[in-house]
Motif scaffolding. Structure first.
Motif, short mmCIF file in Angstrom:
data_model
loop_
_atom_site.label_atom_id
_atom_site.label_comp_id
_atom_site.label_asym_id
_atom_site.label_seq_id
_atom_site.Cartn_x
_atom_site.Cartn_y
_atom_site.Cartn_z
N ALA A 1 0.82 -1.22 0.00
CA ALA A 1 0.00 0.00 0.00
C ALA A 1 0.86 1.27 0.00
CB ALA A 1 -0.95 -0.01 1.19
N ASP A 2 2.00 1.24 0.69
CA ASP A 2 2.82 2.45 0.79
C ASP A 2 3.65 2.72 -0.47
OD1 ASP A 2 4.50 0.27 1.32
OD2 ASP A 2 5.73 1.38 2.75
N ASP A 3 3.56 1.88 -1.49
CA ASP A 3 4.28 2.10 -2.75
C ASP A 3 3.48 2.95 -3.75
OD1 ASP A 3 6.57 0.45 -2.16
OD2 ASP A 3 5.31 -1.31 -2.54
N GLY A 4 2.23 3.24 -3.45
CA GLY A 4 1.32 3.87 -4.40
C GLY A 4 1.82 5.17 -5.00
N HIS A 5 2.30 6.09 -4.17
CA HIS A 5 2.75 7.38 -4.69
C HIS A 5 3.96 7.21 -5.61
CE1 HIS A 5 -0.02 9.86 -2.49
NE2 HIS A 5 0.29 9.25 -1.36
N ARG A 6 4.89 6.36 -5.23
CA ARG A 6 6.09 6.16 -6.06
C ARG A 6 5.72 5.51 -7.40
NH1 ARG A 6 10.09 7.45 -8.81
NH2 ARG A 6 11.80 5.96 -8.99
N VAL A 7 4.79 4.58 -7.38
CA VAL A 7 4.36 3.91 -8.61
C VAL A 7 3.75 4.93 -9.57
CG1 VAL A 7 2.68 2.26 -9.52
CG2 VAL A 7 4.14 1.62 -7.60
N ILE A 8 2.92 5.82 -9.05
CA ILE A 8 2.33 6.87 -9.90
C ILE A 8 3.43 7.77 -10.46
CG2 ILE A 8 0.90 8.95 -9.89
CD1 ILE A 8 -0.72 6.37 -10.00
N ASP A 9 4.42 8.12 -9.65
CA ASP A 9 5.55 8.93 -10.13
C ASP A 9 6.29 8.23 -11.26
OD1 ASP A 9 4.98 10.93 -8.29
OD2 ASP A 9 6.56 10.31 -6.87
N ILE A 10 6.54 6.94 -11.10
CA ILE A 10 7.22 6.17 -12.15
C ILE A 10 6.37 6.18 -13.42
CG2 ILE A 10 7.94 3.86 -12.89
CD1 ILE A 10 8.67 3.34 -9.91
N TRP A 11 5.07 5.91 -13.27
CA TRP A 11 4.19 5.88 -14.44
C TRP A 11 4.21 7.22 -15.17
CZ3 TRP A 11 -0.09 8.54 -16.11
CH2 TRP A 11 -0.72 8.00 -17.24
N ARG A 12 4.03 8.31 -14.44
CA ARG A 12 3.98 9.62 -15.08
C ARG A 12 5.29 9.96 -15.79
NH1 ARG A 12 0.78 12.52 -10.13
NH2 ARG A 12 -1.32 12.24 -10.99
N SER A 13 6.41 9.75 -15.13
CA SER A 13 7.68 10.11 -15.76
C SER A 13 7.97 9.21 -16.96
CB SER A 13 8.83 10.08 -14.74
OG SER A 13 9.00 8.80 -14.19
N ALA A 14 7.63 7.93 -16.87
CA ALA A 14 7.85 7.02 -18.00
C ALA A 14 6.96 7.37 -19.17
CB ALA A 14 7.62 5.58 -17.56
N VAL A 15 5.69 7.68 -18.91
CA VAL A 15 4.78 8.05 -20.00
C VAL A 15 5.24 9.36 -20.64
CG1 VAL A 15 2.42 8.84 -20.50
CG2 VAL A 15 2.80 6.74 -19.20
N ASP A 16 5.63 10.32 -19.82
CA ASP A 16 6.11 11.60 -20.38
C ASP A 16 7.35 11.40 -21.24
OD1 ASP A 16 4.00 12.88 -19.14
OD2 ASP A 16 5.21 13.67 -17.49
#
Length: 147
Positions: free
Chosen positions: A9-24
């Motif tokens: 559960a505590d990985d959620g914010h980092r996962v979103i950060d990875i997704w956003r930077s990778a998509v960008d």
């Protein structure tokens, strides 16, 4: 040393950060409107999804993979760690669990298609739109053991 583990559960914010930077870094073909709509959708489910994470020695996520019933729904690597073998390690982990792993890749993302083909995936089909009906064609890939 890279380790692969299930998300918490505590990985959620980092996962979103990875997704956003990778998509960008890799999805410049998305319209800004579609990028925002997809972001909203992803933020609603990704933090709670059962992900496989590639983590560093401090247990910090650097990349993630989502597999559902033998289909890789997502593979994203923090762009600061592209080319370091994280994506390949996650794919090998997925293949150990699902030897006939499949995935879909945006046709406009030639780098990703090349990556999967180098890992042993073959093109088995094409769709003219993405899973939400947007005008981003998908290439359907399936792993084929070369041995």
């Amino acid at each position: 040393m890279i380790k692969i583990r299930l998300s918490r559960a505590d990985d959620g914010h980092r996962v979103i950060d990875i997704w956003r930077s990778a998509v960008d870094a890799t999805h410049d073909f998305l319209s800004s409107e579609d990028r925002l709509a997809i972001d909203d959708m992803v933020c609603g489910f990704l933090p709670q999804a059962p992900l496989w994470l590639a983590v560093d020695g401090n247990d910090s996520p650097l990349a993630f993979m989502l597999i559902d019933n033998g289909h890789m729904e997502a593979l994203f690597v923090d762009p600061a760690f592209h080319g370091k073998g994280l994506g390949a390690a996650l794919v090998r982990h997925g293949l150990a669990m699902h030897p006939k792993l499949t995935t879909d890749v945006n046709e406009q993302n030639g780098q990703a298609i090349g990556f999967y083909e180098s890992m042993g995936f073959l093109r088995v089909g094409r769709s003219p739109v993405d899973g939400q009906g947007r005008p981003y064609p998908l290439i359907h890939l399936e792993y084929r053991d070369r041995s």
